[in-house]
Design an enzyme around this catalytic site. Structure first.
Site, short mmCIF file in Angstrom:
data_model
loop_
_atom_site.label_atom_id
_atom_site.label_comp_id
_atom_site.label_asym_id
_atom_site.label_seq_id
_atom_site.Cartn_x
_atom_site.Cartn_y
_atom_site.Cartn_z
CG ASP A 60 -50.16 -2.93 27.92
OD1 ASP A 60 -50.06 -4.14 27.59
OD2 ASP A 60 -50.62 -2.07 27.14
CB SER A 61 -46.75 -3.31 24.99
OG SER A 61 -48.11 -3.23 24.58
CB CYS A 106 -49.17 -6.74 28.87
SG CYS A 106 -48.52 -7.05 27.23
CD GLU A 158 -50.02 2.23 22.68
OE1 GLU A 158 -49.47 3.29 22.99
OE2 GLU A 158 -50.41 1.39 23.51
CB CYS A 186 -54.87 -7.97 23.04
SG CYS A 186 -53.89 -6.45 22.89
CG HIS A 232 -53.49 -2.20 23.32
ND1 HIS A 232 -52.49 -2.88 23.97
CD2 HIS A 232 -52.99 -0.96 23.04
CE1 HIS A 232 -51.42 -2.09 24.05
NE2 HIS A 232 -51.69 -0.94 23.50
N1 DGL Z 1 -51.74 -5.06 25.41
C1 DGL Z 1 -50.96 -6.15 25.10
C2 DGL Z 1 -51.59 -7.49 25.34
O1 DGL Z 1 -52.44 -7.59 26.18
C3 DGL Z 1 -49.92 -6.14 24.05
C4 DGL Z 1 -50.20 -5.51 22.76
C5 DGL Z 1 -48.94 -5.38 21.96
O2 DGL Z 1 -48.08 -4.61 22.38
O3 DGL Z 1 -48.79 -6.09 20.96
O4 DGL Z 1 -51.24 -8.45 24.72
#
Ligand code: DGL
Length: 284
Positions: free
Chosen positions: A13-14, A76, A155, A187, A189
């Site tokens: 993931d990011s 992600c 984060e 997302c 996150h």
């Molecule tokens: N967790 C990520 C997603 O599912 C990316 C969030 C990000 O880095 O902008 O899109």
């Protein structure tokens, strides 16, 4: 590598978002070892050009494969939107599991016919989102919001502070006024703020976290290929980040529910990852 770190599942993931998927993988396949990469050096992916996210995703995938990953879970949505098709074409022998915005189950279950979708700009721009909307929305009204800044709050481990709450209230209040009964989290996150979302939206609004379904899909693929680990003790999880290893390590108990050791890697251009704080032999 130690004996029980054989053929891990590669997850990336990011940043910490993919830990929401890793939790589900861990629950459903506790014997599997996992190698997790969080690209904190580049987070957030959402506002970046898709081409750049694709380059990062390829570099990370090649790193995970070099460590013996038997399957890659692109945990992600932004990376799935930017890179999944390309990765499958470029590495046809590797199985990939990606994130797809859960518009289908939302459209099937909504009673008001109005659904909120929370995702980053990269996800909304990608062909994958357009395709699920075209195939599954079926006259359901989709209200979208990019929740600017929410990824950065998560984060930092801020799951319920004032700034985090404000971002979610700004996104959800207009949706609630239009009578949404379902929220799709597109997302990885965002599942970490489900308690806050439910508090703002009320318990009657259904929040869809796709992580368990993604873990089930990874399990099915491994079973179909005879690669699922059935014996032995609990698998090991190894964490890597292109950012601050200590910060990520401090967040693991809260976001993943387990302690872990996090190693730092450094980007060399957009494609190559190399070790920083330890010798290359630590990685082999
Ligand atoms: N967790 C990520 C997603 O599912 C990316 C969030 C990000 O880095 O902008 O899109």
């Amino acid at each position: 590598m130690s004996n029980h770190f054989i053929s891990p599942i590669g997850v990336f993931d990011s940043g910490v978002g993919g830990l929401s998927v890793l939790r589900a993988i861990r629950q459903q396949m506790p014997k599997e070892s996992v190698i997790y990469f969080g690209d904190q050096g580049h987070v957030p992916y959402g506002p970046r050009p898709l081409q750049q996210v694709r380059d990062f995703s390829e570099g990370i995938t090649r790193f995970l494969l070099s460590k013996g990953a038997k399957i890659i879970v692109v945990a992600c949505n932004a990376a799935s939107a930017a890179a999944l098709t390309y990765l499958r074409q470029t590495l046809p022998d590797i199985s990939f599991v990606g994130m797809e915005p859960a518009v289908k189950p939302a459209a099937e279950h909504t009673e008001t016919g109005v659904v909120g979708v929370l995702a980053t700009p990269a996800t909304f721009q990608g062909a994958l989102y357009a395709s699920v909307v075209e195939r599954f929305a079926n006259g359901v009204e989709l209200l979208q919001d990019t929740c600017v800044g929410l990824v950065q709050q998560i984060e930092k481990g801020d799951l319920s502070g004032i700034a985090t709450r404000k971002i979610l209230e700004d996104a959800l209040h207009p949706m609630l006024e239009k009578n949404i009964d379902t929220v799709v989290l597109a997302c990885t996150h965002y599942p970490f703020v489900i308690p806050l979302i439910q508090e703002i939206a009320g318990e009657k609004v259904r929040v869809i976290d796709p992580a368990p379904a993604v873990a089930r899909q990874a399990k099915r693929l491994l079973e179909a290929q005879g690669l699922k680990r059935e014996i032995g003790s609990q698998g090991e999880v190894r964490f890597f980040t292109s950012g601050d290893a200590r910060l990520v390590q401090s967040l693991l108990p809260k976001l993943f529910g387990e302690d872990g050791n996090v190693q730092a890697l450094q980007w060399n251009g957009d494609h190559i990852l190399k070790a920083v704080s330890f010798s290359a032999s630590d990685l082999s």
